[in-house]
Structure formats: C-alpha cells, structure tokens
Design a protein around this motif. Structure first.
Motif, PDB file in Angstrom:
ATOM      1  N   VAL A 149      78.542  52.241  45.185  1.00 44.18           N
ATOM      2  CA  VAL A 149      77.375  51.395  45.427  1.00 44.18           C
ATOM      3  C   VAL A 149      77.276  50.362  44.313  1.00 44.18           C
ATOM      4  CG1 VAL A 149      76.163  53.290  46.565  1.00 44.18           C
ATOM      5  CG2 VAL A 149      75.704  52.828  44.162  1.00 44.18           C
ATOM      6  N   SER A 150      76.595  49.260  44.610  1.00 49.22           N
ATOM      7  CA  SER A 150      76.460  48.189  43.646  1.00 49.22           C
ATOM      8  C   SER A 150      75.155  48.338  42.880  1.00 49.22           C
ATOM      9  CB  SER A 150      76.495  46.837  44.374  1.00 49.22           C
ATOM     10  OG  SER A 150      75.993  45.811  43.547  1.00 49.22           O
ATOM     11  N   ASN A 151      75.118  47.741  41.698  1.00 49.61           N
ATOM     12  CA  ASN A 151      73.876  47.717  40.921  1.00 49.61           C
ATOM     13  C   ASN A 151      73.000  46.542  41.318  1.00 49.61           C
ATOM     14  OD1 ASN A 151      75.941  46.001  39.724  1.00 49.61           O
ATOM     15  ND2 ASN A 151      74.473  45.605  38.093  1.00 49.61           N
ATOM     16  N   GLY A 152      73.365  45.842  42.410  1.00 45.80           N
ATOM     17  CA  GLY A 152      72.625  44.667  42.840  1.00 45.80           C
ATOM     18  C   GLY A 152      73.241  43.414  42.271  1.00 45.80           C
ATOM     19  N   GLY A 153      72.791  42.275  42.745  1.00 44.00           N
ATOM     20  CA  GLY A 153      73.292  41.014  42.230  1.00 44.00           C
ATOM     21  C   GLY A 153      74.790  40.863  42.441  1.00 44.00           C
ATOM     22  N   MET A 154      75.487  40.374  41.412  1.00 47.21           N
ATOM     23  CA  MET A 154      76.915  40.117  41.495  1.00 47.21           C
ATOM     24  C   MET A 154      77.740  41.398  41.573  1.00 47.21           C
ATOM     25  SD  MET A 154      77.216  36.878  41.643  1.00 47.21           S
ATOM     26  CE  MET A 154      75.669  36.921  42.568  1.00 47.21           C
ATOM     27  N   GLY A 155      77.091  42.548  41.346  1.00 50.39           N
ATOM     28  CA  GLY A 155      77.800  43.818  41.439  1.00 50.39           C
ATOM     29  C   GLY A 155      78.383  44.050  42.822  1.00 50.39           C
ATOM     30  N   VAL A 156      77.733  43.488  43.859  1.00 50.58           N
ATOM     31  CA  VAL A 156      78.235  43.636  45.227  1.00 50.58           C
ATOM     32  C   VAL A 156      79.594  42.964  45.362  1.00 50.58           C
ATOM     33  CG1 VAL A 156      77.825  43.029  47.641  1.00 50.58           C
ATOM     34  CG2 VAL A 156      75.921  43.790  46.217  1.00 50.58           C
ATOM     35  N   ILE A 157      79.685  41.704  44.898  1.00 50.38           N
ATOM     36  CA  ILE A 157      80.945  40.975  44.994  1.00 50.38           C
ATOM     37  C   ILE A 157      82.008  41.623  44.103  1.00 50.38           C
ATOM     38  CG2 ILE A 157      82.064  38.740  44.659  1.00 50.38           C
ATOM     39  CD1 ILE A 157      79.400  37.412  45.215  1.00 50.38           C
ATOM     40  N   ALA A 158      81.600  42.071  42.909  1.00 48.23           N
ATOM     41  CA  ALA A 158      82.545  42.735  42.016  1.00 48.23           C
ATOM     42  C   ALA A 158      83.106  43.998  42.656  1.00 48.23           C
ATOM     43  CB  ALA A 158      81.859  43.069  40.692  1.00 48.23           C
ATOM     44  N   LEU A 159      82.267  44.725  43.375  1.00 48.70           N
ATOM     45  CA  LEU A 159      82.708  45.941  44.049  1.00 48.70           C
ATOM     46  C   LEU A 159      83.678  45.606  45.179  1.00 48.70           C
ATOM     47  CD1 LEU A 159      82.221  48.988  43.833  1.00 48.70           C
ATOM     48  CD2 LEU A 159      80.426  48.761  45.548  1.00 48.70           C
ATOM     49  N   LEU A 160      83.426  44.494  45.884  1.00 47.65           N
ATOM     50  CA  LEU A 160      84.339  44.040  46.938  1.00 47.65           C
ATOM     51  C   LEU A 160      85.710  43.694  46.357  1.00 47.65           C
ATOM     52  CD1 LEU A 160      82.064  41.754  49.157  1.00 47.65           C
ATOM     53  CD2 LEU A 160      83.289  43.792  49.906  1.00 47.65           C
ATOM     54  N   VAL A 161      85.710  42.942  45.256  1.00 48.09           N
ATOM     55  CA  VAL A 161      86.963  42.570  44.605  1.00 48.09           C
ATOM     56  C   VAL A 161      87.706  43.829  44.135  1.00 48.09           C
ATOM     57  CG1 VAL A 161      87.990  41.358  42.646  1.00 48.09           C
ATOM     58  CG2 VAL A 161      86.091  40.315  43.896  1.00 48.09           C
ATOM     59  N   SER A 162      86.953  44.776  43.561  1.00 53.68           N
ATOM     60  CA  SER A 162      87.549  46.017  43.079  1.00 53.68           C
ATOM     61  C   SER A 162      88.178  46.811  44.216  1.00 53.68           C
ATOM     62  CB  SER A 162      86.469  46.876  42.389  1.00 53.68           C
ATOM     63  OG  SER A 162      86.964  48.152  42.069  1.00 53.68           O
ATOM     64  N   LYS A 163      87.496  46.834  45.366  1.00 58.52           N
ATOM     65  CA  LYS A 163      87.970  47.616  46.513  1.00 58.52           C
ATOM     66  C   LYS A 163      89.238  47.025  47.119  1.00 58.52           C
ATOM     67  CE  LYS A 163      86.528  49.310  51.067  1.00 58.52           C
ATOM     68  NZ  LYS A 163      85.407  49.373  52.053  1.00 58.52           N
ATOM     69  N   TYR A 164      89.268  45.700  47.275  1.00 49.46           N
ATOM     70  CA  TYR A 164      90.372  45.073  47.994  1.00 49.46           C
ATOM     71  C   TYR A 164      91.525  44.618  47.093  1.00 49.46           C
ATOM     72  CZ  TYR A 164      87.464  45.266  52.127  1.00 49.46           C
ATOM     73  OH  TYR A 164      86.698  45.720  53.174  1.00 49.46           O
ATOM     74  N   ARG A 165      91.285  44.517  45.780  1.00 54.13           N
ATOM     75  CA  ARG A 165      92.372  44.161  44.862  1.00 54.13           C
ATOM     76  C   ARG A 165      92.870  45.371  44.085  1.00 54.13           C
ATOM     77  NH1 ARG A 165      92.784  38.737  43.539  1.00 54.13           N
ATOM     78  NH2 ARG A 165      94.637  39.425  42.423  1.00 54.13           N
ATOM     79  N   GLY A 166      92.149  46.490  44.180  1.00 57.13           N
ATOM     80  CA  GLY A 166      92.566  47.707  43.489  1.00 57.13           C
ATOM     81  C   GLY A 166      92.480  47.612  41.988  1.00 57.13           C
ATOM     82  N   ILE A 167      91.450  46.918  41.475  1.00 52.88           N
ATOM     83  CA  ILE A 167      91.257  46.762  40.031  1.00 52.88           C
ATOM     84  C   ILE A 167      89.874  47.258  39.655  1.00 52.88           C
ATOM     85  CG2 ILE A 167      92.840  44.805  39.877  1.00 52.88           C
ATOM     86  CD1 ILE A 167      90.411  42.957  39.838  1.00 52.88           C
ATOM     87  N   LYS A 185      85.928  43.408  35.076  1.00 53.88           N
ATOM     88  CA  LYS A 185      86.390  42.050  34.813  1.00 53.88           C
ATOM     89  C   LYS A 185      85.819  41.032  35.799  1.00 53.88           C
ATOM     90  CE  LYS A 185      90.549  39.373  33.796  1.00 53.88           C
ATOM     91  NZ  LYS A 185      92.031  39.422  33.656  1.00 53.88           N
ATOM     92  N   PRO A 186      85.885  41.278  37.135  1.00 54.78           N
ATOM     93  CA  PRO A 186      85.272  40.307  38.057  1.00 54.78           C
ATOM     94  C   PRO A 186      83.775  40.163  37.851  1.00 54.78           C
ATOM     95  CG  PRO A 186      86.036  42.267  39.240  1.00 54.78           C
ATOM     96  CD  PRO A 186      86.604  42.332  37.873  1.00 54.78           C
ATOM     97  N   LEU A 187      83.102  41.245  37.457  1.00 52.64           N
ATOM     98  CA  LEU A 187      81.671  41.188  37.198  1.00 52.64           C
ATOM     99  C   LEU A 187      81.387  40.268  36.015  1.00 52.64           C
ATOM    100  CD1 LEU A 187      78.906  42.335  38.061  1.00 52.64           C
ATOM    101  CD2 LEU A 187      79.249  44.179  36.420  1.00 52.64           C
TER     102      LEU A 187
END
Length: 211
Positions: free
Chosen positions: A126-144, A148-150
């Motif tokens: 789950v995300s902490n809100g804000g940009m955490g959602v996009i960071a979680l998406l990047v983490s899920k699909y790039r495997g990182i 760093k994206p956050l």
C-alpha cells in the motif's frame, strides 16, 4: 482472513509511525513530508484552487490510479493508511509537545522515523499517499525498491514549488526526502523471515550444545 488482519495491523503501525514523525518533528519546522502538498500549492498558485480541495484532488486522483494499476485491495489499504496517518497527526499534535531543539536534529530524527513508517506501508503493498502511489507502481513494474523513484518525484515537485516557498524550506525538504527514502529502501528490502529463521537455527544450536 488471518493474513489480512496481520497486514492491517502492520499498516496501522506504519501509518502511526509516519504520523508521529510528521506531527512532532517535520511539520513544526514547516518541512514538507511529500510531494502531494507541493502539487496542491502549485494548483492553488496557478489556478487559484483552494489548497484543501487541491490536496484532496491530488490524493483522490492518485488513489484512482492505484485502483486501476494496483487493484482494489491496495487502494483500500492506502485509504485506510492515509486515514490512520491523518488521525495520528491530529492526536500527536494535541497531546504531545516536543521542546524546541535544533532544526537539523528534528530533520534527521523525523526523516528516519518517517522512512521507517513509509517502508512498513510499502512492504504491505500500500502507498503512504501522494507520490507514494506512483513510486509503488514504478517499484512493482521495474522490480526496484520504491525509495529512489519516491525521492526523484518528490524532489522535482519541491523544486517546482521553490518559486512560492522559501528556498531554505525546500532544501530541508529535499534533505528529509533523501534521508527518509534511503530508510524506506532499507526497511523495504529487509528480509525479516530469513533473520527469524537464522535466529531460530542459532537458538536451536545453543540448546543442542547444552544438552
């Protein structure tokens, strides 16, 4: 059911830790904790949208994104985490008052605690809100790891808002993000089960030697 209950307990812990860091160390020094607030200020500055509505709009839009890409469970967990964080900020603000100290000490302490809370949330998907959602998406699909994206996303938003926020605050915000996102990666990659198994093997070995 048992797994879901365990996950929500951990989400609650992460959200409370995050709210504690915000209420007692970061917000009293006007240090932004993320990029959603920065986007809200930009919408207010450029389009004269009320900050309260802009903040809701940013978080709601990102939650819609989470529902589409991460699934309903992640979005519900994110909404729950944001609610617990908000309640925690309110609770700690009215019940606890930290003595005045050096801003750099608050920055370091608050950022480390904030990173621990966010890391726990992201480990539960789950995300902490804000940009955490996009960071979680990047983490899920790039495997990182998401740290760093956050950092990059929030950093870009902080730089954008530099024209309407004191540069000193922006520098503090970037430093806070750099520290907290490094802690996020440490917590996110922590193999707790492996450590527990190693401790169990070590304990069993000591018991066998005593016998």
């Amino acid at each position: 059911m048992r797994h879901s209950l365990r996950a929500y307990v951990l989400i609650s812990c992460g959200a409370i830790i995050q709210g504690f860091a915000m209420a007692l160390f970061l917000f009293p020094n006007s240090i932004p904790s993320g990029g959603a607030g920065g986007l809200a200020v930009l919408l207010n500055y450029w389009l004269n949208v009320p900050v309260s509505f802009a903040l809701w709009f940013v978080n709601f839009s990102l939650l819609v994104l989470a529902i589409y890409w991460l699934g309903n469970a992640s979005a519900i967990g994110t909404m729950y985490g944001i609610t617990v964080t908000s309640l925690s900020v309110h609770f700690f603000t009215i019940t606890m008052h930290m003595p005045q100290t050096i801003v750099w000490i608050d920055l370091l302490t608050g950022s480390i605690i904030l990173g621990c809370g966010i890391g726990i949330l992201l480990r539960q998907g789950v995300s902490n809100g804000g940009m955490g959602v996009i960071a979680l998406l990047v983490s899920k699909y790039r495997g990182i790891p998401p740290g760093k994206p956050l950092l990059i996303l929030n950093g870009l938003i902080f730089i954008l808002t530099a024209s309407i926020i004191d540069w000193r605050i922006i520098i503090l915000a970037l430093l806070s993000q750099w520290i907290s996102t490094h802690i996020v990666d440490v917590v996110f990659k922590l193999d707790i089960n492996s450590r527990i198994d190693k401790m169990k093997i070590l304990t069993d070995g000591l018991v066998w030697r005593r016998k």
